[in-house]
Design a protein around this motif. Structure first.
Motif, PDB file in Angstrom:
ATOM      1  N   THR A  64      39.863  43.357  31.849  1.00 35.90           N
ATOM      2  CA  THR A  64      38.784  42.780  31.042  1.00 35.90           C
ATOM      3  C   THR A  64      37.507  42.530  31.835  1.00 35.90           C
ATOM      4  OG1 THR A  64      39.606  40.544  31.457  1.00 35.90           O
ATOM      5  CG2 THR A  64      40.425  41.674  29.488  1.00 35.90           C
ATOM      6  N   GLU A  65      37.598  42.378  33.145  1.00 34.16           N
ATOM      7  CA  GLU A  65      36.414  42.091  33.961  1.00 34.16           C
ATOM      8  C   GLU A  65      36.661  42.544  35.392  1.00 34.16           C
ATOM      9  OE1 GLU A  65      35.839  37.892  33.918  1.00 34.16           O
ATOM     10  OE2 GLU A  65      37.724  37.452  34.932  1.00 34.16           O
ATOM     11  N   GLY A  66      35.572  42.568  36.169  1.00 35.15           N
ATOM     12  CA  GLY A  66      35.688  42.949  37.575  1.00 35.15           C
ATOM     13  C   GLY A  66      35.719  44.453  37.763  1.00 35.15           C
ATOM     14  N   SER A  67      35.855  44.853  39.020  1.00 39.81           N
ATOM     15  CA  SER A  67      35.831  46.271  39.373  1.00 39.81           C
ATOM     16  C   SER A  67      37.201  46.908  39.146  1.00 39.81           C
ATOM     17  CB  SER A  67      35.433  46.433  40.844  1.00 39.81           C
ATOM     18  OG  SER A  67      36.400  45.824  41.687  1.00 39.81           O
ATOM     19  N   ALA A  68      37.199  48.245  39.203  1.00 37.21           N
ATOM     20  CA  ALA A  68      38.461  48.978  39.056  1.00 37.21           C
ATOM     21  C   ALA A  68      39.394  48.667  40.224  1.00 37.21           C
ATOM     22  CB  ALA A  68      38.178  50.475  38.980  1.00 37.21           C
ATOM     23  N   ALA A  69      38.812  48.473  41.402  1.00 36.01           N
ATOM     24  CA  ALA A  69      39.635  48.156  42.578  1.00 36.01           C
ATOM     25  C   ALA A  69      40.367  46.832  42.393  1.00 36.01           C
ATOM     26  CB  ALA A  69      38.764  48.118  43.835  1.00 36.01           C
ATOM     27  N   MET A  75      47.483  44.973  39.666  1.00 35.61           N
ATOM     28  CA  MET A  75      48.699  45.686  39.309  1.00 35.61           C
ATOM     29  C   MET A  75      49.611  45.864  40.513  1.00 35.61           C
ATOM     30  SD  MET A  75      48.496  45.985  36.135  1.00 35.61           S
ATOM     31  CE  MET A  75      49.877  47.059  35.797  1.00 35.61           C
ATOM     32  N   VAL A  76      49.028  46.036  41.692  1.00 27.06           N
ATOM     33  CA  VAL A  76      49.840  46.123  42.921  1.00 27.06           C
ATOM     34  C   VAL A  76      50.581  44.805  43.147  1.00 27.06           C
ATOM     35  CG1 VAL A  76      49.728  46.300  45.439  1.00 27.06           C
ATOM     36  CG2 VAL A  76      48.428  47.895  44.020  1.00 27.06           C
ATOM     37  N   GLU A  77      49.870  43.693  42.926  1.00 26.15           N
ATOM     38  CA  GLU A  77      50.514  42.388  43.077  1.00 26.15           C
ATOM     39  C   GLU A  77      51.627  42.219  42.049  1.00 26.15           C
ATOM     40  OE1 GLU A  77      48.416  38.420  43.986  1.00 26.15           O
ATOM     41  OE2 GLU A  77      48.814  38.312  41.835  1.00 26.15           O
ATOM     42  N   LEU A  78      51.399  42.659  40.806  1.00 28.15           N
ATOM     43  CA  LEU A  78      52.431  42.570  39.783  1.00 28.15           C
ATOM     44  C   LEU A  78      53.645  43.412  40.171  1.00 28.15           C
ATOM     45  CD1 LEU A  78      53.085  41.390  36.967  1.00 28.15           C
ATOM     46  CD2 LEU A  78      52.213  43.520  35.980  1.00 28.15           C
ATOM     47  N   ALA A  79      53.387  44.586  40.770  1.00 29.94           N
ATOM     48  CA  ALA A  79      54.499  45.426  41.230  1.00 29.94           C
ATOM     49  C   ALA A  79      55.293  44.728  42.334  1.00 29.94           C
ATOM     50  CB  ALA A  79      53.959  46.770  41.727  1.00 29.94           C
ATOM     51  N   GLU A  91      56.488  52.904  36.404  1.00 31.13           N
ATOM     52  CA  GLU A  91      55.139  53.342  36.037  1.00 31.13           C
ATOM     53  C   GLU A  91      54.274  52.116  35.800  1.00 31.13           C
ATOM     54  OE1 GLU A  91      52.615  55.570  36.203  1.00 31.13           O
ATOM     55  OE2 GLU A  91      54.025  57.051  35.376  1.00 31.13           O
ATOM     56  N   ALA A  92      52.965  52.292  35.903  1.00 30.12           N
ATOM     57  CA  ALA A  92      52.026  51.209  35.627  1.00 30.12           C
ATOM     58  C   ALA A  92      50.879  51.740  34.792  1.00 30.12           C
ATOM     59  CB  ALA A  92      51.493  50.604  36.931  1.00 30.12           C
ATOM     60  N   LEU A  93      50.502  50.995  33.744  1.00 33.34           N
ATOM     61  CA  LEU A  93      49.422  51.391  32.847  1.00 33.34           C
ATOM     62  C   LEU A  93      48.379  50.284  32.781  1.00 33.34           C
ATOM     63  CD1 LEU A  93      51.601  52.690  29.858  1.00 33.34           C
ATOM     64  CD2 LEU A  93      50.675  54.040  31.746  1.00 33.34           C
ATOM     65  N   ILE A  94      47.104  50.668  32.826  1.00 31.96           N
ATOM     66  CA  ILE A  94      46.008  49.713  32.701  1.00 31.96           C
ATOM     67  C   ILE A  94      45.118  50.141  31.550  1.00 31.96           C
ATOM     68  CG2 ILE A  94      44.035  48.614  33.840  1.00 31.96           C
ATOM     69  CD1 ILE A  94      45.264  49.239  36.493  1.00 31.96           C
ATOM     70  N   GLN A  95      44.773  49.180  30.696  1.00 23.96           N
ATOM     71  CA  GLN A  95      43.872  49.471  29.573  1.00 23.96           C
ATOM     72  C   GLN A  95      42.579  48.697  29.752  1.00 23.96           C
ATOM     73  OE1 GLN A  95      44.992  48.051  25.693  1.00 23.96           O
ATOM     74  NE2 GLN A  95      43.977  49.759  24.656  1.00 23.96           N
ATOM     75  N   PHE A 345      41.312  41.553  48.816  1.00 22.82           N
ATOM     76  CA  PHE A 345      40.404  40.564  48.226  1.00 22.82           C
ATOM     77  C   PHE A 345      40.825  39.154  48.659  1.00 22.82           C
ATOM     78  CE2 PHE A 345      40.452  44.206  45.318  1.00 22.82           C
ATOM     79  CZ  PHE A 345      39.087  44.506  45.275  1.00 22.82           C
ATOM     80  N   PRO A 346      40.699  38.820  49.944  1.00 23.38           N
ATOM     81  CA  PRO A 346      41.164  37.509  50.417  1.00 23.38           C
ATOM     82  C   PRO A 346      40.382  36.334  49.836  1.00 23.38           C
ATOM     83  CG  PRO A 346      39.946  38.669  52.139  1.00 23.38           C
ATOM     84  CD  PRO A 346      40.150  39.640  51.030  1.00 23.38           C
ATOM     85  N   LEU A 347      39.086  36.534  49.521  1.00 25.02           N
ATOM     86  CA  LEU A 347      38.302  35.432  48.957  1.00 25.02           C
ATOM     87  C   LEU A 347      38.818  35.029  47.577  1.00 25.02           C
ATOM     88  CD1 LEU A 347      34.679  36.479  50.050  1.00 25.02           C
ATOM     89  CD2 LEU A 347      36.172  34.747  51.062  1.00 25.02           C
TER      90      LEU A 347
END
Length: 483
Positions: A64-69, A75-79, A91-95, A345-347
């Motif tokens: 919903t917001e922020g950059s693609a990175a 999603m990496v954290e969710l994995a 698999e992972a999907l982003i909308q 993204f440590p900040l």
């Protein structure tokens, strides 16, 4: 080495024994989940159904917001969370959309695509990167015909696996029930216990009427268990408060180690104190607080407490349930805020941790402890990210708990912060008061010590309160030693 009687000396046995952390890691590894087991809908209450083992999973996120990175990092954290829970990520999907779909969290088109991915991968669980409403959960589950859980349920599942102490298990159980209660529902007509009218041949006096459905019975039982758990946790909190007050009575500075999950808090505690607590490259490896003593370079004793890690969108139920544990942060004199320097993204990690700490401090109406940011894992961090952190956090200390780099500087900074409110005094302690000499060495930084005819003469830096208590042994005037 053995003695004449063929037995191993006690000291040798102690050195050969594995540490507590090694034993916990071995136990945890031996209980890894087994993939490939079927997860069919059975006649169980929803709370039991949700606690069945996760297996092959598909991840779904809404950007919903922020950059693609940043979306990919989420999603990496969710994995990582899913793998920590024992799942195999298929698999992972982003909308990309302005806000989650109010009906199914993702749109109808993405739901159809998700169903195809599930069929192709053989997945039996969908994990959504957000907290779904009960309506979204039901609608998406009906659409894809496999079990659907959200980020909150996943984190609660990890906490349930990793909790070891009686208090930790009770806190997690309470959090799970608070989350599950509004989402409770039955599966199929077999769960109905209504006995309206004559209720067939089993009807009779006292058995006519609507009766109580199974879901209502389940809700009542869960509420009763929640009330019992709250009473138990309240009793355990009183025991923890007693220990905390006992520590306060002995004026040894307390230092809380807090930070994002898997930032290396336990590794740092082991490096500084030799605690031997469990260290695992997994999210939420530590749930039960560990307290250990350590000696600073000036000889002063301090107490370090390792606390539970935080995470982005930490479930409200967990913050409430672990409030007694988080109070260790509020009661500390110094907060070591450990940050994973190798994270992209440590900040954002710092922002998430400070949000939770501020909420707990506000809840307790307490003064915010002084914070020292510690950037960990500099041995594996991106130099560009470290440069950005140096500019954004000029007062931070950069260390590696694995290699030991920067640890001496960290201990020196802690020593300087702890000593800021000290005064330097000269004491002459009679030889028969060895207890006072021991206290001075434990609670202050001895500058000079000599033996005279009158007793032991000690020049020491002490907190002003302790210096006042020992004023009867003072030699001359007390002066402020802080610059």
């Amino acid at each position: 080495m053995t003695t004449d009687n063929g037995k191993t000396p006690a000291r040798s046995r102690f050195l050969d024994d594995p540490s507590t952390g090694e034993l916990l890691l071995e136990e945890r590894s031996s209980l890894r989940r087994v993939a490939g087991l079927s997860t069919e809908l059975q006649d169980v209450i929803d709370a039991e159904y949700r606690q069945l083992r996760l297996e092959r999973v598909v991840l779904v996120g809404v950007w919903t917001e922020g950059s693609a990175a940043r979306a990919e990092a989420a999603m990496v954290e969710l994995a990582q969370l899913a793998e920590t829970a024992g799942s195999e990520v298929c698999e992972a999907l982003i909308q990309r959309r302005d806000k989650p779909d109010p009906s199914t969290y993702i749109g109808s088109g993405k739901t159809s695509e998700l169903k195809d991915v599930i069929a192709a991968t053989g997945a039996d669980t969908v994990i959504c990167d957000g907290e779904l409403t009960p309506g979204q959960l039901i609608a998406l589950e009906k659409a894809v015909n496999v079990k659907v859980i959200d980020r909150t349920a996943l984190i609660l599942d990890i906490f349930a696996q990793h909790a070891t102490s009686r208090e930790g298990k009770a806190q997690v159980s309470l959090a799970q029930m608070e989350y599950m209660l509004p989402r409770l529902r039955g599966w199929g007509e077999a769960l109905s216990r209504q006995a309206g009218g004559r209720a067939g041949s089993n009807g009779g006096v006292g058995l006519r009427g609507p009766g109580e459905t199974k879901i209502e019975t389940d809700r009542r039982r869960i509420r009763e268990r929640m009330a019992r758990l709250r009473r138990e946790i309240k009793g355990m909190k009183q025991a923890r408060d007693t220990k905390r007050h006992r520590r306060r009575a002995t004026p040894v500075p307390s230092i809380a180690i807090a930070g994002y999950t898997n930032a290396g808090k336990s590794s740092l505690l082991n490096r500084v104190t030799g605690a031997g607590v469990l260290v695992q490259n997994a999210l939420f490896a530590t749930l039960d607080p560990t307290t250990r003593r350590a000696e600073l370079p000036d000889g002063r004793m301090v107490v370090f407490t390792d606390t539970v890690g935080f995470v982005r969108h930490l479930p409200t139920q967990l913050v409430e349930a672990f409030r007694s544990t988080l109070e260790e942060v509020v009661d500390s004199e110094l907060l070591l805020h450990v940050v994973d320097g190798s994270d992209p993204f440590p900040l954002k990690q710092i922002e998430a941790v400070r949000m939770v700490v501020n909420d707990v401090v506000a809840e307790q109406n307490a003064e915010h402890p002084r914070e020292l940011v510690v950037i960990n894992k500099i041995d594996t961090a991106d130099p560009v990210v470290l440069t950005e952190l140096h500019h954004a956090l000029p007062e931070a200390v950069f260390v590696s708990a694995v290699t030991g780099e920067g640890i001496d500087e960290l201990l020196t900074r802690i020593m300087e912060i702890i000593a800021e409110g000290d005064v330097e005094v000269a004491l002459v302690v009679p030889y028969q008061r060895g207890d006072v000499v021991s206290r001075v060495h434990a609670e202050g930084a001895v500058v000079h010590e000599e033996y005279t005819e009158s007793g032991t003469r000690i020049v020491v830096r002490l907190p002003a309160s302790i210096a006042g208590e020992l004023s009867e042994f003072a030699e001359g005037a007390t002066h402020d030693g802080a610059d």
